[in-house]
Motif scaffolding. Structure first.
Motif, PDB file in Angstrom:
ATOM      1  N   THR A 102      43.256  28.988  39.864  1.00  0.00           N
ATOM      2  CA  THR A 102      43.552  30.400  39.655  1.00  0.00           C
ATOM      3  C   THR A 102      44.525  30.861  40.729  1.00  0.00           C
ATOM      4  OG1 THR A 102      42.641  32.635  39.408  1.00  0.00           O
ATOM      5  CG2 THR A 102      41.574  31.182  41.032  1.00  0.00           C
ATOM      6  N   ASP A 103      45.406  31.779  40.364  1.00  0.00           N
ATOM      7  CA  ASP A 103      46.378  32.317  41.314  1.00  0.00           C
ATOM      8  C   ASP A 103      46.023  33.756  41.696  1.00  0.00           C
ATOM      9  OD1 ASP A 103      48.624  31.125  42.637  1.00  0.00           O
ATOM     10  OD2 ASP A 103      49.902  32.672  41.764  1.00  0.00           O
ATOM     11  N   VAL A 104      44.894  34.236  41.174  1.00  0.00           N
ATOM     12  CA  VAL A 104      44.444  35.599  41.473  1.00  0.00           C
ATOM     13  C   VAL A 104      43.666  35.573  42.783  1.00  0.00           C
ATOM     14  CG1 VAL A 104      43.054  37.551  40.693  1.00  0.00           C
ATOM     15  CG2 VAL A 104      44.329  36.176  39.024  1.00  0.00           C
ATOM     16  N   ARG A 105      44.122  36.346  43.752  1.00  0.00           N
ATOM     17  CA  ARG A 105      43.473  36.340  45.060  1.00  0.00           C
ATOM     18  C   ARG A 105      42.298  37.321  45.089  1.00  0.00           C
ATOM     19  NH1 ARG A 105      48.337  39.177  45.837  1.00  0.00           N
ATOM     20  NH2 ARG A 105      48.109  41.315  46.613  1.00  0.00           N
ATOM     21  N   GLY A 106      41.362  37.067  45.994  1.00  0.00           N
ATOM     22  CA  GLY A 106      40.204  37.933  46.131  1.00  0.00           C
ATOM     23  C   GLY A 106      40.552  39.221  46.859  1.00  0.00           C
ATOM     24  N   GLY A 107      39.649  40.186  46.790  1.00  0.00           N
ATOM     25  CA  GLY A 107      39.846  41.439  47.500  1.00  0.00           C
ATOM     26  C   GLY A 107      40.473  42.542  46.675  1.00  0.00           C
ATOM     27  N   MET A 108      41.002  42.211  45.492  1.00  0.00           N
ATOM     28  CA  MET A 108      41.595  43.245  44.641  1.00  0.00           C
ATOM     29  C   MET A 108      40.499  43.982  43.879  1.00  0.00           C
ATOM     30  SD  MET A 108      45.132  42.104  42.819  1.00  0.00           S
ATOM     31  CE  MET A 108      44.459  40.632  42.048  1.00  0.00           C
ATOM     32  N   THR A 109      40.784  45.240  43.578  1.00  0.00           N
ATOM     33  CA  THR A 109      39.875  46.027  42.750  1.00  0.00           C
ATOM     34  C   THR A 109      40.675  46.651  41.613  1.00  0.00           C
ATOM     35  OG1 THR A 109      40.195  48.007  44.115  1.00  0.00           O
ATOM     36  CG2 THR A 109      38.333  46.559  44.672  1.00  0.00           C
TER      37      THR A 109
ATOM     38  N   VAL B 176      34.142  46.423  32.976  1.00  0.00           N
ATOM     39  CA  VAL B 176      34.489  45.124  32.395  1.00  0.00           C
ATOM     40  C   VAL B 176      35.705  44.551  33.116  1.00  0.00           C
ATOM     41  CG1 VAL B 176      35.353  43.948  30.331  1.00  0.00           C
ATOM     42  CG2 VAL B 176      33.488  45.586  30.130  1.00  0.00           C
ATOM     43  N   ALA B 177      36.713  45.403  33.360  1.00  0.00           N
ATOM     44  CA  ALA B 177      37.935  44.943  34.025  1.00  0.00           C
ATOM     45  C   ALA B 177      37.628  44.420  35.423  1.00  0.00           C
ATOM     46  CB  ALA B 177      38.948  46.081  34.093  1.00  0.00           C
ATOM     47  N   GLN B 178      36.774  45.124  36.180  1.00  0.00           N
ATOM     48  CA  GLN B 178      36.442  44.666  37.525  1.00  0.00           C
ATOM     49  C   GLN B 178      35.680  43.349  37.472  1.00  0.00           C
ATOM     50  OE1 GLN B 178      37.338  46.146  40.656  1.00  0.00           O
ATOM     51  NE2 GLN B 178      36.738  44.050  41.187  1.00  0.00           N
ATOM     52  N   GLY B 179      34.776  43.227  36.502  1.00  0.00           N
ATOM     53  CA  GLY B 179      34.044  41.967  36.342  1.00  0.00           C
ATOM     54  C   GLY B 179      34.978  40.810  36.014  1.00  0.00           C
ATOM     55  N   LEU B 180      35.950  41.055  35.147  1.00  0.00           N
ATOM     56  CA  LEU B 180      36.925  40.023  34.796  1.00  0.00           C
ATOM     57  C   LEU B 180      37.790  39.656  36.002  1.00  0.00           C
ATOM     58  CD1 LEU B 180      38.057  41.435  31.333  1.00  0.00           C
ATOM     59  CD2 LEU B 180      36.697  39.369  31.713  1.00  0.00           C
ATOM     60  N   LEU B 181      38.195  40.679  36.760  1.00  0.00           N
ATOM     61  CA  LEU B 181      39.005  40.438  37.953  1.00  0.00           C
ATOM     62  C   LEU B 181      38.244  39.591  38.965  1.00  0.00           C
ATOM     63  CD1 LEU B 181      41.548  40.941  39.633  1.00  0.00           C
ATOM     64  CD2 LEU B 181      40.577  43.145  40.327  1.00  0.00           C
ATOM     65  N   ASP B 182      36.968  39.907  39.142  1.00  0.00           N
ATOM     66  CA  ASP B 182      36.138  39.129  40.071  1.00  0.00           C
ATOM     67  C   ASP B 182      36.028  37.673  39.623  1.00  0.00           C
ATOM     68  OD1 ASP B 182      35.738  41.393  41.594  1.00  0.00           O
ATOM     69  OD2 ASP B 182      33.784  41.858  40.707  1.00  0.00           O
ATOM     70  N   GLN B 183      35.892  37.471  38.316  1.00  0.00           N
ATOM     71  CA  GLN B 183      35.788  36.107  37.792  1.00  0.00           C
ATOM     72  C   GLN B 183      37.100  35.346  37.985  1.00  0.00           C
ATOM     73  OE1 GLN B 183      33.180  34.458  36.671  1.00  0.00           O
ATOM     74  NE2 GLN B 183      31.776  36.185  36.916  1.00  0.00           N
ATOM     75  N   LEU B 184      38.218  36.028  37.805  1.00  0.00           N
ATOM     76  CA  LEU B 184      39.518  35.381  37.988  1.00  0.00           C
ATOM     77  C   LEU B 184      39.747  34.994  39.446  1.00  0.00           C
ATOM     78  CD1 LEU B 184      41.797  37.599  35.710  1.00  0.00           C
ATOM     79  CD2 LEU B 184      41.239  35.186  35.345  1.00  0.00           C
TER      80      LEU B 184
ATOM     81  N   GLU C 251      37.421  34.278  41.574  1.00  0.00           N
ATOM     82  CA  GLU C 251      36.414  33.312  42.017  1.00  0.00           C
ATOM     83  C   GLU C 251      36.955  31.886  41.929  1.00  0.00           C
ATOM     84  OE1 GLU C 251      32.265  31.894  40.093  1.00  0.00           O
ATOM     85  OE2 GLU C 251      32.325  34.013  40.627  1.00  0.00           O
ATOM     86  N   SER C 252      36.620  31.086  42.916  1.00  0.00           N
ATOM     87  CA  SER C 252      37.077  29.693  42.908  1.00  0.00           C
ATOM     88  C   SER C 252      36.469  28.954  41.716  1.00  0.00           C
ATOM     89  CB  SER C 252      36.664  29.006  44.216  1.00  0.00           C
ATOM     90  OG  SER C 252      37.086  27.660  44.221  1.00  0.00           O
ATOM     91  N   PRO C 253      37.254  28.190  40.962  1.00  0.00           N
ATOM     92  CA  PRO C 253      36.718  27.432  39.826  1.00  0.00           C
ATOM     93  C   PRO C 253      35.573  26.523  40.250  1.00  0.00           C
ATOM     94  CG  PRO C 253      39.112  27.413  39.782  1.00  0.00           C
ATOM     95  CD  PRO C 253      38.714  28.005  41.102  1.00  0.00           C
TER      96      PRO C 253
END
Length: 201
Positions: A112-119, A89-97, A99-101
């Motif tokens: 969003t200020d969360v950058r891609g590539g994080m796990t 669930v956490a990884q899915g939420l992170l991916d959604q955050l 993702e570009s709106p």
């Protein structure tokens, strides 16, 4: 006296008419300017987001310098154990955050200020069972990104449901319990999520 008053009426009417013309050129009382941030999505876009296959969730995006919830969905494997389910669930939420709106969200002012590539993964061998470990130390994130993560995780099945979440970086990075407060939601850029150290078990 009466004649002067009568002569002044056309002049007064002209002034009032002039004010009316000026007001129509720059409206101030009705209608938002096209560039004004609305922080509100139309029902069709919300429906589209919710209709995606998976478990319905909410993530916190930035809008007007505050955090606002948006409907999303994440895929979770059936029959997953609690710790594994939290991590999924956490990884899915992170991916959604990250993702570009959508176009509609961007038009409404969402970012969003969360950058891609994080796990994100579950607890390490000596961690509490509700711990989540990011691929980067939480204190390296911007205050906006950390607020988005903390508020999104703490309000989901990725946490214990008490309004907080235990986060740490990779390896033996120290764990801290972060809380999502009203102040964080309203001022994520200047108010970091309050936290306290967590010792392993």
């Amino acid at each position: 006296m009466n004649v002067r008053r009568l002569l002044a009426l056309p002049l007064l009417a002209g002034l009032l008419t002039g004010c009316g013309i000026r007001a129509t050129e720059v409206p101030t009382d009705f209608g938002a300017a096209p560039s004004r941030v609305r922080c509100s999505l139309s029902e069709p876009d919300v429906t589209t987001q919710s209709a995606r296959a998976g478990v319905p969730v909410q993530v916190f995006l930035l809008c007007g310098s505050s955090l606002v919830t948006v409907d999303r969905s994440v895929r979770v494997t059936d029959g997953a154990a609690d710790a594994q389910r939290r991590a999924l669930v956490a990884q899915g939420l992170l991916d959604q955050l990250a993702e570009s709106p959508s176009a509609a969200e961007k038009e409404a002012g969402y970012t969003t200020d969360v950058r891609g590539g994080m796990t994100v993964g579950g607890p390490g061998p000596k961690d509490p069972e509700d711990a989540l470990r990011l691929s980067v130390p939480p204190d390296t994130l911007t205050s906006y990104a950390l607020a988005q993560l903390v508020c999104t995780f703490s309000d989901s099945a990725a946490a214990e449901g008490d309004g907080s979440v235990v986060l740490g970086g990779p390896g033996s990075d120290p764990l801290r319990r972060y809380a999502c407060t009203d102040e964080v939601r309203s001022r994520p850029g200047s108010t970091e999520p309050p936290s306290s150290p967590v010792t392993g078990t």
